[in-house]
Each structure stands twice: as C-alpha cells, then as structure tokens.
Design a protein around this motif. Structure first.
Motif, mmCIF file in Angstrom:
data_model
loop_
_atom_site.group_PDB
_atom_site.id
_atom_site.type_symbol
_atom_site.label_atom_id
_atom_site.label_comp_id
_atom_site.label_asym_id
_atom_site.label_seq_id
_atom_site.Cartn_x
_atom_site.Cartn_y
_atom_site.Cartn_z
ATOM 1 N N UNK A 91 -36.812 51.275 73.039
ATOM 2 C CA UNK A 91 -36.131 51.925 71.923
ATOM 3 C C UNK A 91 -35.389 50.890 71.086
ATOM 4 N N UNK A 92 -35.403 51.021 69.768
ATOM 5 C CA UNK A 92 -34.656 50.064 68.936
ATOM 6 C C UNK A 92 -33.159 50.165 69.192
ATOM 7 N N UNK A 93 -32.543 49.044 69.368
ATOM 8 C CA UNK A 93 -31.098 49.007 69.631
ATOM 9 C C UNK A 93 -30.561 47.622 69.291
ATOM 10 N N UNK A 94 -29.258 47.591 69.127
ATOM 11 C CA UNK A 94 -28.544 46.337 68.877
ATOM 12 C C UNK A 94 -27.581 46.129 70.025
ATOM 13 N N UNK A 95 -27.765 45.039 70.752
ATOM 14 C CA UNK A 95 -26.863 44.704 71.854
ATOM 15 C C UNK A 95 -25.803 43.734 71.327
ATOM 16 N N UNK A 96 -24.560 44.011 71.667
ATOM 17 C CA UNK A 96 -23.449 43.230 71.133
ATOM 18 C C UNK A 96 -22.510 42.842 72.267
ATOM 19 N N UNK A 97 -21.753 41.799 72.009
ATOM 20 C CA UNK A 97 -20.631 41.386 72.861
ATOM 21 C C UNK A 97 -19.363 41.541 72.034
ATOM 22 N N UNK A 98 -18.461 42.385 72.511
ATOM 23 C CA UNK A 98 -17.234 42.646 71.766
ATOM 24 C C UNK A 98 -16.238 41.511 71.964
ATOM 25 N N UNK A 99 -15.440 41.311 70.941
ATOM 26 C CA UNK A 99 -14.423 40.269 70.981
ATOM 27 C C UNK A 99 -13.311 40.680 71.938
ATOM 28 N N UNK A 100 -12.805 39.717 72.700
ATOM 29 C CA UNK A 100 -11.764 40.034 73.683
ATOM 30 C C UNK A 100 -10.436 40.332 73.009
ATOM 31 N N UNK A 101 -10.123 39.657 71.922
ATOM 32 C CA UNK A 101 -8.834 39.883 71.254
ATOM 33 C C UNK A 101 -8.844 41.201 70.492
ATOM 34 N N UNK A 106 -17.168 42.350 66.853
ATOM 35 C CA UNK A 106 -18.128 41.765 67.781
ATOM 36 C C UNK A 106 -18.182 40.260 67.557
ATOM 37 N N UNK A 107 -18.547 39.529 68.623
ATOM 38 C CA UNK A 107 -18.693 38.082 68.540
ATOM 39 C C UNK A 107 -20.140 37.632 68.720
ATOM 40 N N UNK A 108 -21.003 38.504 69.275
ATOM 41 C CA UNK A 108 -22.410 38.158 69.475
ATOM 42 C C UNK A 108 -23.261 39.380 69.200
ATOM 43 N N UNK A 109 -24.474 39.149 68.670
ATOM 44 C CA UNK A 109 -25.395 40.236 68.347
ATOM 45 C C UNK A 109 -26.807 39.807 68.749
ATOM 46 N N UNK A 110 -27.514 40.700 69.468
ATOM 47 C CA UNK A 110 -28.840 40.412 69.995
ATOM 48 C C UNK A 110 -29.786 41.550 69.601
ATOM 49 N N UNK A 111 -30.881 41.193 68.935
ATOM 50 C CA UNK A 111 -31.954 42.144 68.600
ATOM 51 C C UNK A 111 -33.246 41.499 69.076
ATOM 52 N N UNK A 112 -33.947 42.176 69.974
ATOM 53 C CA UNK A 112 -35.104 41.559 70.611
ATOM 54 C C UNK A 112 -36.297 42.504 70.596
ATOM 55 N N UNK A 113 -37.417 41.997 70.067
ATOM 56 C CA UNK A 113 -38.697 42.630 70.262
ATOM 57 C C UNK A 113 -39.052 43.764 69.318
ATOM 58 N N UNK A 114 -38.317 44.008 68.239
ATOM 59 C CA UNK A 114 -38.727 45.038 67.283
ATOM 60 C C UNK A 114 -38.424 44.560 65.864
ATOM 61 N N UNK A 115 -39.154 45.138 64.934
ATOM 62 C CA UNK A 115 -39.146 44.665 63.545
ATOM 63 C C UNK A 115 -37.787 44.907 62.890
#
Length: 540
Positions: A91-101, A106-115
């Motif tokens: 399924x299309x999704x955006x994986x993120x890492x939230x900022x600790x402060x 968000x501090x990181x964003x990952x999109x893998x394998x879809x247009x």
C-alpha cells in the motif's frame, strides 16, 4: 376573450430590473495550497494540503525499526526483520521519523517502491518544515518533470541527506544536486544507469561545491571516461571525504587517473590566471587594511602566500631604515620622539636607555608623591577626634562591602553568561582553503605543480576491472602521500577497498599496498615491544 388579453398583457410586461450585482465568491482561491499557512504539524498540514489539492490523502506512519536484540525487553522471535499485515507492504505510504524536540515535525522521510508524482511533491513543498534532514526515495520513478519539484522541496527544507537509488529516468538532471547552492552533504545515486556523458556537468558543478562530503555512485556505467570527468571536478574540491565508485567498469586506466589526483596537480592556464587574481586581490585588501588600521596584515594572509609575507617584511625593514636615517625638522639632534598615535618611530639603543631611565625617575616621583600623600593623611587624621575616626572607618567598611558584593555579582553574572554560551549549540562552520593558494611543489616545463587532493579519506573501488598495473599506480600514490602528507600534518587517504578486482593478490605490489593501508588505518594499533618479546618466548 378576457383571458387572452390577460395573457398578452403578461407577456408584454417587462421583467423587473435590479441594480444589485452578484457578489464574487473567492472561497475557491482561499482553498488553494498556495494560500495555506503551515502550522508546523506535518500530518495536519499534509492532510489539509492534500484536501485543497483534491488529492487522495496517503497514509503517513512512523517508521518501524527492528526490535532491540539486547536488554530485558528483547523479544523471543526474529530480530532482523519485522512482520506486518497481509498486503500492507504494497500500500502507498510515507514512513517518517518524528523530531524528538518538536514531535509534530519530522526529521526523516522514506518512500519506497511506488511511483511519486509531481502533485505529491507539490503537497510536500507546502507541508515540510526546516527540521527535515533526510529524504529517501528508493525506486520511486523520479522523472524529469518530478525532479524539479523534488529539488524545490530539498532547497526549501535545506535537506542534508538525499537518497535517490534506483531512479534511472532522470540521469541528465542529477548534476543540479551538487550545484554550488546545494545544501546536500550526503548523496547516494546508486543503480541509476548514469553514463560517462552525464558526468561532464556533474564534475563541473562539483568543482564549486563546498557542502558535499559523501558521494556514492555505486552500480552505474561511468567507466574510465566518467571517472576522468569526476576527477576533474575533484581537483579543486576539498569537501568530499568519501567516494564510492564501485561496480562502474573502471579499469587500470581509471586507477591511474585517480592516483594522479592523490599525488600532485599541474595547474592549467585558467587556474594560473585565477590564482594570480586571487593573490592580487589578497594583496590589495591587505594594503587597504594596513592603510586603515596602521598595522601590516600582509603576513597574516596565511601559509598559502609566503611571497606576500616576505614582501611585507622587506617593506617594513626599508621603512624603519628610512626613519632612522632621516632627521625630523622639529628636533635639533635629529632624534624623533615617539608619538602614541604613530606606527613608526625611533627604536635605537640610546632611546631605549633614555626611556628606561625616564621610567625609573617617574617611578621614584610617584613613590615620593604617594609617601607625601600618606604623611598628609596621617597628619589630618591626627587632628581629628576619636569619634570622627570611628565614623570614617565604618564608612570605609560599608564601601568595601558594597564593592566586594558588586564584584561577586559581576563575576557570577559573567560565569552564568559563559555557561549559557557553552550550553547553546553553535553551528559548525567549515572553512576550506582554496587549493590554488597551496605552495608550489615544483615547476615542470613551465607548469606550476601543487599538492593533490589530500582531503579524500575513503575510496571504494570494489567490483571493477583493475589489474596489477592499476594496483602499482595506487601503491605509488599512497607511498607518495605517506612521505608528503605527514610533513604537512594531514593523513590523506586512509581507506581503500579493492574487492572483486582481477589482480593478483599474492603479488608484491598488492601485499605492500595492503600493509600500507593497514598502517594508515586510524584504528590500527602498533604492536608493543613487550608483546613481541612474549610471542618470541612462547614460540621458542
């Protein structure tokens, strides 16, 4: 008949007219992404901008990391991977890492394998914040149309780490990621089918880049020609520390080109002209500062311009000689008195002796004045009564207490300010010396030869076609650095990997190269003589 007349009259009556004009409804313009002001919460902003762009919202979730392998909460199941629902991976999704402060950004964003389309990148442009530090788009079909939207997102958030692996549809625009204004420090372009022709603009932009420190071009098709264009870009670049060019069909010819970069560089005509221009600009700016401040700054340009420092020292010597020889008209003996505002003056031995004697006389006079003042105070206090003496002593005590309190307050305030300044994180500012200002190694047939690129610390050449000839060139380059860089206080190349290359690993050049690399490893520890003695005793 009467009914017909009524109908005709109804038809003939004109419709009522009004002067009121319909009001303009601008709700459509207010619902555009351009009119939206971000709140700082990524999920809220992302969903709102998707709604205004009439785009179906995409699932945004926190990135799931593998569980911890140690500790009391370590799971009993597998630790190298995580399990998910059926078909959730597709399924299309955006994986993120939230900022600790600020947990909303968000501090990181990952999109893998879809247009990834341009509409989604436009939504991200209005929803990301400067806290975003990493963008990873693996196999997302980035084309020429979507690349410019992606670069706008990178420039707005000043993203430092960019991963565009397996995106072979935009190789002609990748040079924009290493432009002079690019904020990227870590760039990965693996498996993008980059050819040698596309490395021409890439190398040109890399010359003026001062932020990139890690570059990975693994599994492309740049070959020896593409590596040559890359080396041309690294001639005047001192920010790239790690270079990965494995699996790129590089032969011993490319290894020879790379080894020439690591030893010395012969300046071209354009580089010589620019070097002279820089030196003249530094000289003129130093003279301007000298005229303004009255102090010589030519020698403070640095070790890169020793000729200017020598010229400055010779000029100072000539000026001092001219001042000693000339006799000012104000004094009959020709000895100029030193003025507090003047930069030049007489500093002969006679003047120094006079200044010493005058200083001693002044000290004696001040001592006699102080003693007289003390005697005067004693005589005045002798004429006062005991009550007046007590009052004066109490006043002096209160004044001393107030002074000591103010001093303690001042010192405490300074300490607190210093502690606050130490606690506040200061941004790291990296200054790179211009390679054109390096001192000359020697001159060869009228060409100026300067030191090579000693900033590269790690190079990956795995899975290429380097044979024994290329190993000999690399050994020569590292031996040169071993002799020259230690004198300059620079380590140079510390790590070089050559796995899966068709060279003879049992040859003398390969063994010498391995020993040299082992010694240059920053984590290498030299064996102690005690350990060697114990090993010899154990063997006997």
């Amino acid at each position: 008949m009467a009914k017909k007349k009524e109908k005709n009259s109804a038809k003939e009556d004109p419709p009522p007219t009004t002067d009121a004009t319909p009001e303009y409804d601008n709700s459509a313009e207010n619902n555009t992404p351009e009119s939206y002001s971000a709140s700082g919460d990524f999920i809220v902003d992302f969903n709102e901008v998707c709604k205004r762009s009439e785009l179906m919202p995409i699932c945004v979730q926190s990135r799931t990391l593998p569980p911890a392998t140690t500790g009391p909460e370590a799971p009993s199941g597998p630790t190298t991977y995580t399990t998910r629902e059926k078909f959730s991976f597709f399924r299309p999704k955006i994986e993120v890492d939230f900022d600790e402060e600020s947990k909303a950004s968000i501090k990181s964003m990952f999109i893998r394998g879809w247009m990834v389309e341009a509409s989604l990148l436009n939504v991200l442009l209005y929803s990301v914040t400067p806290a975003l530090n990493t963008i990873n788009l693996w196999k997302c079909g980035i084309s020429d149309n979507t690349f410019h939207h992606l670069r706008a997102v990178i420039m707005k958030a000043q993203v430092k780490n960019v991963n565009l692996d397996s995106n072979p549809d935009c190789p002609g625009l990748l040079h924009l990621l290493v432009a002079e204004d690019s904020p990227i420090t870590h760039l990965s372009l693996r498996s993008n089918k980059i050819q040698a022709e596309q490395m021409i603009l890439f190398g040109k932009n890399l010359t003026g880049n001062k932020t990139l420190s890690y570059l990975s071009l693994y599994n492309n098709n740049i070959g020896d020609d593409g590596l040559g264009y890359l080396v041309e870009g690294l001639r005047m670049n001192r920010s790239v520390l790690t270079l990965n060019v494995g699996h790129n069909r590089i032969t011993s010819k490319g290894a020879e080109t790379l080894s020439s970069l690591l030893t010395t560089l012969s300046l071209t005509h354009e580089e010589v002209v620019s070097r002279r221009k820089i030196l003249s600009d530094n000289k003129s700016s130093a003279q301007a500062e000298e005229n303004l401040t009255g102090t010589s700054t030519l020698g403070a340009i640095g070790p890169s311009s020793p000729n200017l420092a020598r010229r400055a020292s010779s000029r100072n010597i000539e000026r001092s000689k001219s001042h000693h020889d000339s006799k000012p008209p104000n004094t009959p003996s020709g000895k100029a008195r030193d003025r507090p505002g003047s930069r030049t003056g007489s500093h002969t031995t006679l003047d120094k002796s006079k200044s010493k004697t005058s200083g001693k006389g002044a000290k004696k006079e001040t001592k006699t004045e102080k003693s007289g003042a003390k005697d005067g105070r004693k005589s005045e206090q002798g004429g006062k009564s005991k009550d007046e003496k007590r009052k004066a002593l109490s006043r002096a005590g209160t004044n001393l207490d107030s002074k000591t309190k103010s001093k303690t307050k001042g010192t405490a305030g300074k300490k607190n300010l210093e502690e606050k300044e130490q606690e506040t994180p200061q941004p790291e500012v990296l200054e790179f010396q211009n390679p054109l200002l390096e001192p000359n190694e020697f001159e060869d047939d009228g060409k100026i030869v300067v030191p090579g690129n000693y900033a590269l610390t790690s190079i990956n050449l795995n899975n290429n076609d380097i044979d024994d000839t290329g190993i000999a060139h690399l050994l020569e380059a590292l031996s040169f650095q071993e002799q020259r860089t230690m004198k300059r206080g620079v380590r140079g190349l510390l790590r070089l990997t050559l796995k899966n290359n068709p060279f003879d690993g049992s040859s003398k050049a390969a063994s010498d190269l391995g020993e040299l690399l082992t010694k240059r490893d920053p984590f290498y520890e030299h064996p102690h003589p005690e350990d060697d003695a114990s090993n010899v005793a154990a063997n006997t």
